[in-house]
Design a protein around this motif. Structure first.
Motif, PDB file in Angstrom:
ATOM      1  N   VAL A  29     -43.318  14.841 -59.485  1.00 39.66           N
ATOM      2  CA  VAL A  29     -42.514  13.969 -60.356  1.00 39.66           C
ATOM      3  C   VAL A  29     -43.058  12.538 -60.333  1.00 39.66           C
ATOM      4  O   VAL A  29     -43.197  11.895 -61.382  1.00 39.66           O
ATOM      5  CB  VAL A  29     -41.033  14.006 -59.931  1.00 39.66           C
ATOM      6  N   LEU A  30     -43.377  12.041 -59.149  1.00 39.44           N
ATOM      7  CA  LEU A  30     -43.912  10.674 -59.058  1.00 39.44           C
ATOM      8  C   LEU A  30     -45.282  10.561 -59.716  1.00 39.44           C
ATOM      9  O   LEU A  30     -45.574   9.559 -60.381  1.00 39.44           O
ATOM     10  CB  LEU A  30     -43.988  10.238 -57.591  1.00 39.44           C
ATOM     11  N   LEU A  31     -46.126  11.567 -59.549  1.00 34.56           N
ATOM     12  CA  LEU A  31     -47.440  11.538 -60.186  1.00 34.56           C
ATOM     13  C   LEU A  31     -47.308  11.527 -61.701  1.00 34.56           C
ATOM     14  O   LEU A  31     -47.996  10.765 -62.390  1.00 34.56           O
ATOM     15  CB  LEU A  31     -48.277  12.735 -59.736  1.00 34.56           C
ATOM     16  N   GLY A  32     -46.405  12.349 -62.222  1.00 37.24           N
ATOM     17  CA  GLY A  32     -46.179  12.352 -63.668  1.00 37.24           C
ATOM     18  C   GLY A  32     -45.630  11.033 -64.154  1.00 37.24           C
ATOM     19  O   GLY A  32     -46.047  10.516 -65.193  1.00 37.24           O
ATOM     20  N   GLY A  33     -44.692  10.462 -63.419  1.00 34.68           N
ATOM     21  CA  GLY A  33     -44.106   9.182 -63.817  1.00 34.68           C
ATOM     22  C   GLY A  33     -45.109   8.048 -63.783  1.00 34.68           C
ATOM     23  O   GLY A  33     -45.153   7.218 -64.704  1.00 34.68           O
ATOM     24  N   ILE A  34     -45.920   8.006 -62.752  1.00 35.23           N
ATOM     25  CA  ILE A  34     -46.930   6.946 -62.655  1.00 35.23           C
ATOM     26  C   ILE A  34     -47.964   7.098 -63.771  1.00 35.23           C
ATOM     27  O   ILE A  34     -48.428   6.101 -64.341  1.00 35.23           O
ATOM     28  CB  ILE A  34     -47.582   6.960 -61.257  1.00 35.23           C
ATOM     29  N   THR A  35     -48.314   8.331 -64.102  1.00 30.30           N
ATOM     30  CA  THR A  35     -49.266   8.564 -65.194  1.00 30.30           C
ATOM     31  C   THR A  35     -48.701   8.080 -66.525  1.00 30.30           C
ATOM     32  O   THR A  35     -49.406   7.441 -67.317  1.00 30.30           O
ATOM     33  CB  THR A  35     -49.606  10.064 -65.281  1.00 30.30           C
ATOM     34  N   VAL A  36     -47.429   8.359 -66.774  1.00 23.07           N
ATOM     35  CA  VAL A  36     -46.784   7.902 -68.015  1.00 23.07           C
ATOM     36  C   VAL A  36     -46.733   6.374 -68.046  1.00 23.07           C
ATOM     37  O   VAL A  36     -47.036   5.750 -69.080  1.00 23.07           O
ATOM     38  CB  VAL A  36     -45.379   8.512 -68.157  1.00 23.07           C
ATOM     39  N   LEU A  37     -46.364   5.752 -66.930  1.00 15.84           N
ATOM     40  CA  LEU A  37     -46.313   4.289 -66.889  1.00 15.84           C
ATOM     41  C   LEU A  37     -47.683   3.668 -67.131  1.00 15.84           C
ATOM     42  O   LEU A  37     -47.816   2.682 -67.861  1.00 15.84           O
ATOM     43  CB  LEU A  37     -45.769   3.825 -65.539  1.00 15.84           C
ATOM     44  N   PHE A  38     -48.706   4.221 -66.514  1.00 17.05           N
ATOM     45  CA  PHE A  38     -50.061   3.701 -66.675  1.00 17.05           C
ATOM     46  C   PHE A  38     -50.525   3.836 -68.123  1.00 17.05           C
ATOM     47  O   PHE A  38     -51.068   2.893 -68.713  1.00 17.05           O
ATOM     48  CB  PHE A  38     -51.019   4.447 -65.737  1.00 17.05           C
ATOM     49  N   THR A  39     -50.288   5.003 -68.712  1.00 14.49           N
ATOM     50  CA  THR A  39     -50.719   5.254 -70.089  1.00 14.49           C
ATOM     51  C   THR A  39     -49.997   4.349 -71.080  1.00 14.49           C
ATOM     52  O   THR A  39     -50.621   3.760 -71.963  1.00 14.49           O
ATOM     53  CB  THR A  39     -50.485   6.732 -70.456  1.00 14.49           C
ATOM     54  N   THR A  40     -48.673   4.232 -70.926  1.00 18.10           N
ATOM     55  CA  THR A  40     -47.941   3.365 -71.846  1.00 18.10           C
ATOM     56  C   THR A  40     -48.317   1.896 -71.649  1.00 18.10           C
ATOM     57  O   THR A  40     -48.327   1.130 -72.614  1.00 18.10           O
ATOM     58  CB  THR A  40     -46.422   3.538 -71.688  1.00 18.10           C
ATOM     59  N   GLY A  41     -48.661   1.509 -70.438  1.00 20.43           N
ATOM     60  CA  GLY A  41     -49.125   0.147 -70.195  1.00 20.43           C
ATOM     61  C   GLY A  41     -50.441  -0.132 -70.892  1.00 20.43           C
ATOM     62  O   GLY A  41     -50.632  -1.201 -71.483  1.00 20.43           O
ATOM     63  N   LEU A  42     -51.368   0.835 -70.827  1.00 19.60           N
ATOM     64  CA  LEU A  42     -52.651   0.658 -71.510  1.00 19.60           C
ATOM     65  C   LEU A  42     -52.470   0.603 -73.031  1.00 19.60           C
ATOM     66  O   LEU A  42     -53.093  -0.221 -73.705  1.00 19.60           O
ATOM     67  CB  LEU A  42     -53.605   1.801 -71.160  1.00 19.60           C
ATOM     68  N   VAL A  43     -51.626   1.462 -73.555  1.00 23.69           N
ATOM     69  CA  VAL A  43     -51.375   1.465 -75.003  1.00 23.69           C
ATOM     70  C   VAL A  43     -50.732   0.146 -75.423  1.00 23.69           C
ATOM     71  O   VAL A  43     -51.109  -0.447 -76.438  1.00 23.69           O
ATOM     72  CB  VAL A  43     -50.495   2.671 -75.393  1.00 23.69           C
ATOM     73  N   SER A  44     -49.778  -0.342 -74.645  1.00 23.62           N
ATOM     74  CA  SER A  44     -49.124  -1.606 -74.962  1.00 23.62           C
ATOM     75  C   SER A  44     -50.117  -2.764 -74.907  1.00 23.62           C
ATOM     76  O   SER A  44     -50.118  -3.634 -75.779  1.00 23.62           O
ATOM     77  CB  SER A  44     -47.978  -1.846 -73.979  1.00 23.62           C
ATOM     78  N   TYR A  45     -50.963  -2.773 -73.895  1.00 23.97           N
ATOM     79  CA  TYR A  45     -51.963  -3.832 -73.758  1.00 23.97           C
ATOM     80  C   TYR A  45     -52.923  -3.818 -74.947  1.00 23.97           C
ATOM     81  O   TYR A  45     -53.208  -4.852 -75.557  1.00 23.97           O
ATOM     82  CB  TYR A  45     -52.736  -3.657 -72.461  1.00 23.97           C
ATOM     83  N   ALA A  46     -53.391  -2.633 -75.293  1.00 24.52           N
ATOM     84  CA  ALA A  46     -54.326  -2.523 -76.418  1.00 24.52           C
ATOM     85  C   ALA A  46     -53.654  -2.918 -77.728  1.00 24.52           C
ATOM     86  O   ALA A  46     -54.269  -3.582 -78.565  1.00 24.52           O
ATOM     87  CB  ALA A  46     -54.864  -1.099 -76.510  1.00 24.52           C
ATOM     88  N   ALA A  47     -52.408  -2.536 -77.909  1.00 21.16           N
ATOM     89  CA  ALA A  47     -51.706  -2.867 -79.150  1.00 21.16           C
ATOM     90  C   ALA A  47     -51.501  -4.368 -79.295  1.00 21.16           C
ATOM     91  O   ALA A  47     -51.656  -4.917 -80.387  1.00 21.16           O
ATOM     92  CB  ALA A  47     -50.364  -2.142 -79.201  1.00 21.16           C
ATOM     93  N   THR A  48     -51.162  -5.053 -78.234  1.00 20.98           N
ATOM     94  CA  THR A  48     -50.945  -6.495 -78.340  1.00 20.98           C
ATOM     95  C   THR A  48     -52.259  -7.246 -78.465  1.00 20.98           C
ATOM     96  O   THR A  48     -52.312  -8.279 -79.113  1.00 20.98           O
ATOM     97  CB  THR A  48     -50.153  -7.037 -77.140  1.00 20.98           C
ATOM     98  N   GLN A  49     -53.316  -6.728 -77.889  1.00 19.42           N
ATOM     99  CA  GLN A  49     -54.600  -7.404 -77.997  1.00 19.42           C
ATOM    100  C   GLN A  49     -55.208  -7.204 -79.370  1.00 19.42           C
ATOM    101  O   GLN A  49     -55.939  -8.060 -79.854  1.00 19.42           O
ATOM    102  CB  GLN A  49     -55.561  -6.911 -76.907  1.00 19.42           C
ATOM    103  N   ILE A  50     -54.946  -6.086 -80.012  1.00 25.54           N
ATOM    104  CA  ILE A  50     -55.450  -5.856 -81.367  1.00 25.54           C
ATOM    105  C   ILE A  50     -54.791  -6.833 -82.337  1.00 25.54           C
ATOM    106  O   ILE A  50     -55.421  -7.308 -83.280  1.00 25.54           O
ATOM    107  CB  ILE A  50     -55.217  -4.389 -81.786  1.00 25.54           C
ATOM    108  N   GLU A  51     -53.540  -7.171 -82.113  1.00 28.05           N
ATOM    109  CA  GLU A  51     -52.864  -8.155 -82.961  1.00 28.05           C
ATOM    110  C   GLU A  51     -53.573  -9.502 -82.914  1.00 28.05           C
ATOM    111  O   GLU A  51     -53.584 -10.247 -83.878  1.00 28.05           O
ATOM    112  CB  GLU A  51     -51.414  -8.341 -82.513  1.00 28.05           C
ATOM    113  N   HIS A  52     -54.172  -9.826 -81.790  1.00 24.21           N
ATOM    114  CA  HIS A  52     -54.838 -11.113 -81.615  1.00 24.21           C
ATOM    115  C   HIS A  52     -56.345 -11.012 -81.865  1.00 24.21           C
ATOM    116  O   HIS A  52     -57.095 -11.932 -81.562  1.00 24.21           O
ATOM    117  CB  HIS A  52     -54.579 -11.648 -80.208  1.00 24.21           C
ATOM    118  N   ASP A  53     -56.807  -9.878 -82.394  1.00 22.22           N
ATOM    119  CA  ASP A  53     -58.208  -9.641 -82.752  1.00 22.22           C
ATOM    120  C   ASP A  53     -59.177  -9.765 -81.577  1.00 22.22           C
ATOM    121  O   ASP A  53     -60.320 -10.163 -81.740  1.00 22.22           O
ATOM    122  CB  ASP A  53     -58.649 -10.580 -83.881  1.00 22.22           C
TER     123      ASP A  53
END
Length: 65
Positions: A29-53
């Motif tokens: 359960v913890l491995l799955g949760g940490i994987t989801v948190l890491f993935t959503t963090g990367l997607v969020s980071y990439a999405a906000t950085q794309i807005e700023h070109d």
């Protein structure tokens, strides 16, 4: 007679919650949760950085030059 309430006795540390089954389920359960948190963090980071070109922060670019 030994007191089983002392931390030095093996009976003190035995608990039904500390079984190998519970430990493995908790690990999965913890491995799955940490994987989801890491993935959503990367997607969020990439999405906000794309807005700023830019995908690399300016502080990283400035420190490498």
């Amino acid at each position: 007679m030994r007191d089983h309430r002392l931390p030095t006795s093996p009976g003190f540390w035995r608990s039904p919650l500390r079984s190998p089954w519970f430990t493995s389920v908790l690990g999965i359960v913890l491995l799955g949760g940490i994987t989801v948190l890491f993935t959503t963090g990367l997607v969020s980071y990439a999405a906000t950085q794309i807005e700023h070109d830019r995908l690399v922060p300016r502080t990283v670019i400035a420190s490498t030059t």
